[in-house]
Scaffold this motif. Structure first.
Motif, PDB file in Angstrom:
ATOM      1  N   GLU A  17     -34.382   1.478   3.527  1.00  0.00           N
ATOM      2  CA  GLU A  17     -35.291   2.638   3.574  1.00  0.00           C
ATOM      3  C   GLU A  17     -35.110   3.519   4.809  1.00  0.00           C
ATOM      4  O   GLU A  17     -36.089   3.833   5.497  1.00  0.00           O
ATOM      5  N   PRO A  18     -33.892   3.934   5.125  1.00  0.00           N
ATOM      6  CA  PRO A  18     -33.728   4.842   6.259  1.00  0.00           C
ATOM      7  C   PRO A  18     -34.121   6.249   5.840  1.00  0.00           C
ATOM      8  O   PRO A  18     -34.367   6.492   4.656  1.00  0.00           O
ATOM      9  N   PHE A  19     -34.137   7.184   6.807  1.00  0.00           N
ATOM     10  CA  PHE A  19     -34.362   8.575   6.397  1.00  0.00           C
ATOM     11  C   PHE A  19     -33.206   9.020   5.515  1.00  0.00           C
ATOM     12  O   PHE A  19     -33.374   9.321   4.342  1.00  0.00           O
ATOM     13  N   CYS A  20     -31.994   9.023   6.047  1.00  0.00           N
ATOM     14  CA  CYS A  20     -30.869   9.445   5.213  1.00  0.00           C
ATOM     15  C   CYS A  20     -29.938   8.249   5.001  1.00  0.00           C
ATOM     16  O   CYS A  20     -29.313   7.780   5.948  1.00  0.00           O
ATOM     17  N   PRO A  21     -29.873   7.730   3.757  1.00  0.00           N
ATOM     18  CA  PRO A  21     -29.023   6.558   3.505  1.00  0.00           C
ATOM     19  C   PRO A  21     -27.557   6.820   3.871  1.00  0.00           C
ATOM     20  O   PRO A  21     -26.851   5.908   4.280  1.00  0.00           O
ATOM     21  N   LEU A  22     -27.119   8.075   3.744  1.00  0.00           N
ATOM     22  CA  LEU A  22     -25.718   8.368   4.070  1.00  0.00           C
ATOM     23  C   LEU A  22     -25.490   8.365   5.580  1.00  0.00           C
ATOM     24  O   LEU A  22     -24.408   8.022   6.042  1.00  0.00           O
ATOM     25  N   CYS A  23     -26.510   8.732   6.360  1.00  0.00           N
ATOM     26  CA  CYS A  23     -26.392   8.617   7.818  1.00  0.00           C
ATOM     27  C   CYS A  23     -26.261   7.148   8.204  1.00  0.00           C
ATOM     28  O   CYS A  23     -25.466   6.797   9.075  1.00  0.00           O
ATOM     29  N   LEU A  24     -27.037   6.286   7.530  1.00  0.00           N
ATOM     30  CA  LEU A  24     -26.947   4.847   7.801  1.00  0.00           C
ATOM     31  C   LEU A  24     -25.545   4.343   7.455  1.00  0.00           C
ATOM     32  O   LEU A  24     -24.904   3.654   8.259  1.00  0.00           O
ATOM     33  N   GLU A 123     -14.792  10.919   6.911  1.00  0.00           N
ATOM     34  CA  GLU A 123     -15.023  11.909   5.859  1.00  0.00           C
ATOM     35  C   GLU A 123     -14.657  11.309   4.496  1.00  0.00           C
ATOM     36  O   GLU A 123     -15.393  11.432   3.524  1.00  0.00           O
ATOM     37  N   HIS A 124     -13.525  10.605   4.473  1.00  0.00           N
ATOM     38  CA  HIS A 124     -13.096   9.963   3.224  1.00  0.00           C
ATOM     39  C   HIS A 124     -14.100   8.885   2.796  1.00  0.00           C
ATOM     40  O   HIS A 124     -14.479   8.797   1.625  1.00  0.00           O
ATOM     41  N   LYS A 125     -14.548   8.071   3.754  1.00  0.00           N
ATOM     42  CA  LYS A 125     -15.498   6.987   3.448  1.00  0.00           C
ATOM     43  C   LYS A 125     -16.800   7.549   2.885  1.00  0.00           C
ATOM     44  O   LYS A 125     -17.359   7.012   1.939  1.00  0.00           O
ATOM     45  N   ILE A 126     -17.296   8.607   3.496  1.00  0.00           N
ATOM     46  CA  ILE A 126     -18.573   9.173   3.045  1.00  0.00           C
ATOM     47  C   ILE A 126     -18.432   9.778   1.649  1.00  0.00           C
ATOM     48  O   ILE A 126     -19.297   9.596   0.792  1.00  0.00           O
ATOM     49  N   HIS A 129     -18.687   6.975  -0.717  1.00  0.00           N
ATOM     50  CA  HIS A 129     -20.066   6.513  -0.903  1.00  0.00           C
ATOM     51  C   HIS A 129     -20.851   7.491  -1.787  1.00  0.00           C
ATOM     52  O   HIS A 129     -21.660   7.070  -2.614  1.00  0.00           O
ATOM     53  N   ILE A 130     -20.623   8.779  -1.607  1.00  0.00           N
ATOM     54  CA  ILE A 130     -21.344   9.762  -2.428  1.00  0.00           C
ATOM     55  C   ILE A 130     -20.916   9.618  -3.900  1.00  0.00           C
ATOM     56  O   ILE A 130     -21.747   9.653  -4.805  1.00  0.00           O
ATOM     57  N   TYR A 131     -19.644   9.409  -4.105  1.00  0.00           N
ATOM     58  CA  TYR A 131     -19.123   9.219  -5.462  1.00  0.00           C
ATOM     59  C   TYR A 131     -19.796   8.002  -6.112  1.00  0.00           C
ATOM     60  O   TYR A 131     -20.245   8.063  -7.259  1.00  0.00           O
ATOM     61  N   SER A 132     -19.904   6.905  -5.352  1.00  0.00           N
ATOM     62  CA  SER A 132     -20.541   5.687  -5.865  1.00  0.00           C
ATOM     63  C   SER A 132     -22.027   5.913  -6.126  1.00  0.00           C
ATOM     64  O   SER A 132     -22.578   5.445  -7.122  1.00  0.00           O
ATOM     65  N   LEU A 133     -22.671   6.634  -5.225  1.00  0.00           N
ATOM     66  CA  LEU A 133     -24.108   6.909  -5.364  1.00  0.00           C
ATOM     67  C   LEU A 133     -24.375   7.708  -6.648  1.00  0.00           C
ATOM     68  O   LEU A 133     -25.283   7.381  -7.422  1.00  0.00           O
ATOM     69  N   LEU A 134     -23.569   8.723  -6.884  1.00  0.00           N
ATOM     70  CA  LEU A 134     -23.768   9.552  -8.085  1.00  0.00           C
ATOM     71  C   LEU A 134     -23.520   8.728  -9.348  1.00  0.00           C
ATOM     72  O   LEU A 134     -24.230   8.864 -10.343  1.00  0.00           O
ATOM     73  N   HIS A 157     -25.554  16.054   4.728  1.00  0.00           N
ATOM     74  CA  HIS A 157     -25.184  15.150   3.636  1.00  0.00           C
ATOM     75  C   HIS A 157     -25.660  15.690   2.292  1.00  0.00           C
ATOM     76  O   HIS A 157     -24.986  15.496   1.278  1.00  0.00           O
ATOM     77  N   LEU A 158     -26.805  16.373   2.287  1.00  0.00           N
ATOM     78  CA  LEU A 158     -27.278  16.986   1.037  1.00  0.00           C
ATOM     79  C   LEU A 158     -26.246  17.989   0.500  1.00  0.00           C
ATOM     80  O   LEU A 158     -25.960  18.033  -0.688  1.00  0.00           O
ATOM     81  N   ARG A 159     -25.677  18.768   1.430  1.00  0.00           N
ATOM     82  CA  ARG A 159     -24.668  19.764   0.998  1.00  0.00           C
ATOM     83  C   ARG A 159     -23.467  19.075   0.348  1.00  0.00           C
ATOM     84  O   ARG A 159     -22.952  19.541  -0.673  1.00  0.00           O
ATOM     85  N   LEU A 160     -23.045  17.945   0.915  1.00  0.00           N
ATOM     86  CA  LEU A 160     -21.899  17.218   0.340  1.00  0.00           C
ATOM     87  C   LEU A 160     -22.244  16.659  -1.041  1.00  0.00           C
ATOM     88  O   LEU A 160     -21.440  16.716  -1.977  1.00  0.00           O
ATOM     89  N   ILE A 161     -23.481  16.121  -1.153  1.00  0.00           N
ATOM     90  CA  ILE A 161     -23.899  15.537  -2.433  1.00  0.00           C
ATOM     91  C   ILE A 161     -23.965  16.610  -3.516  1.00  0.00           C
ATOM     92  O   ILE A 161     -23.471  16.418  -4.628  1.00  0.00           O
TER      93      ILE A 161
END
Ligand code: ZN
Ligand code: ZN
Length: 240
Positions: A17-24, A123-126, A129-134, A157-161
């Protein structure tokens, strides 16, 4: 670029439960990337070639330095500076003016080049993670519920998502996903802005002595919303 789907780290990040899971996730990946740079990979030829070519940005140099593996970092700098010396001397040789400096800046040939191997790996790792999240959001009802109860994402991170959702999701799925995202993001934005108002008003002498409660961290929350995790308590603190 192809990305692998790995949903375990996504669920783990949401459970914390962080603020931004992608920041974590970014902080966790950063730990690994920095440790790897100073670990056995210092001696791997492929790794050395990449480090020599790209080097590190100032922020990642600081993270490497904080690990106090002085010999490891010195060895990387030794071979990196050999490469940099060649580039430096190219830079120092005069050449006839073909295009103006400003015209080149606009087309972005030199200035936009990535110059940090850690930034480029992260950048590649994130993106992965976004691909997996979606993917997880499209397949798992339980995750959709957890997503709706979450604290949303920082704006970078919202912009990337949003960009990846528009690129990879069908129109129907996109509509549902953006509906959920709008709820989560607007809730968070409202909370952050309300706390910031309370915090700023507390400097007014008429409010002297009033308790700040959870507006104590309003500045940190606002900065982290606008720019991704930068200040205050690390999201890693709540992770086992
Ligand atoms: Zn973030
Ligand atoms: Zn960097």
């Amino acid at each position: 670029m192809k990305y692998q789907i790995d949903t375990v780290p996504i669920w783990d990040a949401y459970l914390a439960e962080p603020f931004c899971p992608l920041c974590l996730l970014l902080l966790q990946e950063e730990e690994r990337v920095i440790d790897r740079s100073l670990g056995a990979s210092v001696m791997e030829p492929d790794e050395r070639i990449q480090v020599n070519e790209m080097g590190f940005c100032s922020y990642h140099q600081q993270l490497l330095y904080a690990k106090q593996n002085r010999l490891g970092q010195a060895l990387m700098m030794q071979s990196h500076l050999i490469e940099e010396e060649k580039k430096m001397n190219n830079l120092l040789s005069a050449s006839p003016v073909k295009r103006s400096f400003f015209a080149r800046k606009e087309t972005g040939t030199v200035e936009n080049k990535k110059t940090c191997i850690s930034c480029s790996r992260l950048e590649h790792k994130i993106n992965q993670h976004i691909y997996s999240l979606l993917n997880l959001w499209q397949k798992d009802k339980a995750f959709q519920e957890a997503f709706l109860k979450s604290n949303g994402f920082c704006l970078p991170h919202l912009r990337l998502i949003c960009a990846m959702a528009k690129e990879t999701m069908s129109a129907g799925k996109q509509a549902d996903f953006f509906d959920a995202l709008k709820i989560v993001q607007n809730n968070k934005m409202q909370t952050v802005r309300e706390k910031l108002d309370v915090f700023i008003n507390s400097f007014d002498w008429r409010n002297a002595g009033k308790p700040l409660n959870d507006a104590r961290t309003a500045l940190e929350d606002a900065v982290n919303m606008a720019s991704g995790f930068s200040v205050g308590e690390s999201p890693l603190k709540n992770v086992k």
